[in-house]
Design an enzyme around this catalytic site. Structure first.
Site, short mmCIF file in Angstrom:
data_model
loop_
_atom_site.label_atom_id
_atom_site.label_comp_id
_atom_site.label_asym_id
_atom_site.label_seq_id
_atom_site.Cartn_x
_atom_site.Cartn_y
_atom_site.Cartn_z
CE LYS A 229 35.22 41.50 44.55
NZ LYS A 229 36.90 42.46 43.85
CB CYS B 49 47.47 44.82 33.35
SG CYS B 49 47.44 44.49 35.19
N1 NAD Z 1 44.96 42.14 37.87
C1 NAD Z 1 46.82 42.66 37.90
O1 NAD Z 1 47.42 41.66 37.27
C2 NAD Z 1 47.16 43.53 37.73
C3 NAD Z 1 48.76 43.12 38.68
C4 NAD Z 1 49.25 44.52 38.46
C5 NAD Z 1 48.97 45.55 38.92
N2 NAD Z 1 47.58 45.45 39.19
C6 NAD Z 1 46.61 47.12 39.78
O2 NAD Z 1 46.02 47.32 40.79
C7 NAD Z 1 44.47 47.46 40.80
C8 NAD Z 1 43.78 46.67 41.05
O3 NAD Z 1 43.36 45.98 40.46
P1 NAD Z 1 42.97 43.81 40.37
O4 NAD Z 1 42.68 43.80 39.09
O5 NAD Z 1 42.68 43.99 41.97
O6 NAD Z 1 41.24 44.86 40.06
P2 NAD Z 1 39.52 44.22 40.89
O7 NAD Z 1 38.93 44.95 40.31
O8 NAD Z 1 39.70 43.16 40.24
O9 NAD Z 1 39.49 45.05 42.23
C9 NAD Z 1 39.58 46.07 42.56
C10 NAD Z 1 38.69 45.87 43.52
O10 NAD Z 1 38.30 47.24 44.62
C11 NAD Z 1 37.18 47.90 45.45
N3 NAD Z 1 36.82 48.54 45.90
C12 NAD Z 1 36.38 49.64 44.10
N4 NAD Z 1 36.29 50.97 45.12
C13 NAD Z 1 36.17 50.48 46.25
C14 NAD Z 1 36.20 51.61 47.35
N5 NAD Z 1 36.51 53.02 47.71
N6 NAD Z 1 36.91 51.11 48.42
C15 NAD Z 1 36.66 49.56 48.92
N7 NAD Z 1 37.21 49.16 47.37
C16 NAD Z 1 36.83 49.33 46.54
C17 NAD Z 1 36.08 47.31 44.18
O11 NAD Z 1 34.94 46.28 44.88
C18 NAD Z 1 37.20 45.60 44.01
O12 NAD Z 1 36.79 44.85 44.84
C19 NAD Z 1 44.70 48.60 39.89
O13 NAD Z 1 44.87 49.64 39.42
C20 NAD Z 1 45.55 47.53 38.53
O14 NAD Z 1 45.88 48.46 37.19
C21 NAD Z 1 46.41 44.91 38.74
#
Ligand code: NAD
Length: 432
Positions: free
Chosen positions: A40, A259
């Site tokens: 990524k 979510c």
């Molecule tokens: N997607 C949504 O619409 C949304 C909206 C509000 C809140 N959230 C919350 O936000 C958070 C992230 O959601 P998302 O949809 O962006 O997830 P996602 O899976 O799209 O992205 C998470 C990213 O974190 C990276 N990652 C994992 N462990 C890591 C580490 N130790 N160091 C660095 N990077 C690391 C992964 O490789 C991935 O790219 C979740 O808790 C989710 O509940 C999501």
């Protein structure tokens, strides 16, 4: 003016992290992005945006010089004090939130007297306190902690970031909370400054409430089907009451995505773990599961046995304008149809690449009309504009059957029936 903004770091460059990074870069911040997914990061460094989100690729390109990507934490720690954490918190088998990625970030923090962790990931109430305790136990008392939950919705994520209804900042009243408030100041959004636990609960409660609204209107829709009322009229009449509001009163195939399902479940488990049985959320979840399957019964009502039937699914991601397939209704629907012996054809404007690996045995088409060619029935699974404006006469000419199930009530029924097709929506009374 831009140079006065403090640089920030964003750990995790998924839907939330990348939008947050691009949004803050747009506001003038230098942003140091970190992800453990080296592929990524390599793509982002090449200027590719690995997810589909309207306007995001353009925003990343426009702010390229302020966005820095790395698979290492060191540059982020060196250049910024404010470390936004946006790693995933998926559900565990028990329905609790899996905090292993959050803890991996906490574990990687050095001893510091000038950094702050700002939690954007959705976490159970008590996580902030637990992280502060862990940091203290390791002699890292110099770290500040802020809960700043994210409310963006996929498909409108960048716009939501730039025009939030509110920004929630939960902290202990130190420099880091003030700094986060300052970062968001140009957006002129109401700021809810509160304690960490309340900030964590605001996020879970908001998602649980919206999910409850969806399951509520879905149940009303199901009763409408039994009684001959039209839920579209009912929702309009209800929603004009300002105490209720129009939003999230659209019945359909149930909620999905990364979510709502996990956050509702996490809140239910959090309550249970604390000794409280959250009965309402149990019903919200069950209604949602059943709602995804009701479409199968609608198809059977018209077609009888589904063995050997050809069914097209239009829209595969959990909603339009995203390629996010997490907890998408199409996954349940396709599996149920295949289990009943149907052959499934599918089309999604942007999610095909992700969907192919998940929908085994499904035949993919390159556009909606191709997906409809030769099928007995089609189900509109997400409300992409290109489905709502489809030429249904052309569709009728291509289909071998006549049934159109509008799983999102997004079609004009008369445009479907005028083409000689049979329309069946959700909660819109008995079909002709
Ligand atoms: N997607 C949504 O619409 C949304 C909206 C509000 C809140 N959230 C919350 O936000 C958070 C992230 O959601 P998302 O949809 O962006 O997830 P996602 O899976 O799209 O992205 C998470 C990213 O974190 C990276 N990652 C994992 N462990 C890591 C580490 N130790 N160091 C660095 N990077 C690391 C992964 O490789 C991935 O790219 C979740 O808790 C989710 O509940 C999501």
């Amino acid at each position: 003016m831009a140079s006065e903004r403090p640089p920030i770091a964003v750990i995790g460059t998924g839907y939330v992290g990348l939008v947050t990074a691009a949004g803050f870069a747009q506001l003038g911040s230098e942003v140091w992005c970190v992800d453990i997914d080296t592929d990524k990061i390599a793509r982002l460094e090449r200027g590719e945006v690995p997810i589909y989100e309207p306007g995001l690729a353009e925003c990343v390109v426009a702010n390229r010089e302020r966005l820095h990507f790395s698979d290492q934490l060191a540059p982020a720690l060196e250049h910024s004090r404010l470390l936004f954490v946006a790693v995933g918190t998926p559900p565990t088998y028990s329905g609790d939130a899996d905090l292993s990625a959050v803890h991996a970030v906490v574990d990687a923090m050095p001893v510091s007297d000038h950094h702050a962790l700002i939690m954007k990931s959705t976490v159970p109430v008590g996580t902030g306190e637990a992280i502060k305790r862990i940091l203290a136990e390791r002699g890292k008392t110099g770290f500040s902690y802020v809960s700043c939950p994210e409310f963006l919705k996929e498909g409108d994520a960048l716009d939501d970031f730039l025009h939030p209804d509110r920004v929630v900042v939960g902290d202990d009243g130190d420099w880091a909370g003030d700094a986060v408030v300052e970062l968001y100041a140009p957006l002129s959004a109401p700021i809810v400054r509160t304690d960490v636990a309340s900030a964590e609960m605001i996020k879970l409660a908001a998602n649980a409430f919206l999910a409850t609204k969806i399951s509520f209107i879905n149940e009303i829709a199901n009763v409408c089907e039994e009684t001959g009322a039209d839920v579209v009229e009912v929702a309009r009449g209800m929603g004009l009451d300002h105490r209720i509001g129009q939003s999230f009163l659209k019945p359909g195939l149930g909620f999905g995505g990364s979510c709502f399902p996990k956050d509702v479940s996490a809140l239910k488990q959090l309550a249970g773990n604390s000794g409280y049985h959250f009965q309402l959320l149990t019903a919200v979840i069950e209604v949602n599961e059943l709602q995804k399957r009701r479409v199968v019964a609608k198809l059977q009502k018209h077609l009888g046995s589904l063995v050997g039937r050809k069914i097209a699914l239009l829209g595969l991601a959990f909603k339009p304008h995203t390629d996010d397939m997490r907890e998408a209704s199409s996954l349940v629907l396709a599996a149920r149809l295949q289990a009943d012996g149907a052959k499934v054809y599918a089309y999604d404007p942007v999610a095909e690449e992700v969907a192919r690996s998940l929908l085994v045995g499904v035949e993919f088409a390159t556009d909606a009309l191709e997906a409809l060619t030769g099928v007995d029935a089609c189900v509109v699974v997400t409300e992409w504009p290109e489905f709502t404006t489809l030429d249904w006469s052309e569709a009728q000419a291509r289909m071998s059957g006549t049934l159109v199930v509008d799983g999102r009530n997004c079609l004009e029924p008369s445009s479907v029936t005028a083409a000689g097709l049979v329309y069946e929506g959700i909660g819109r009374g008995a079909p002709e």
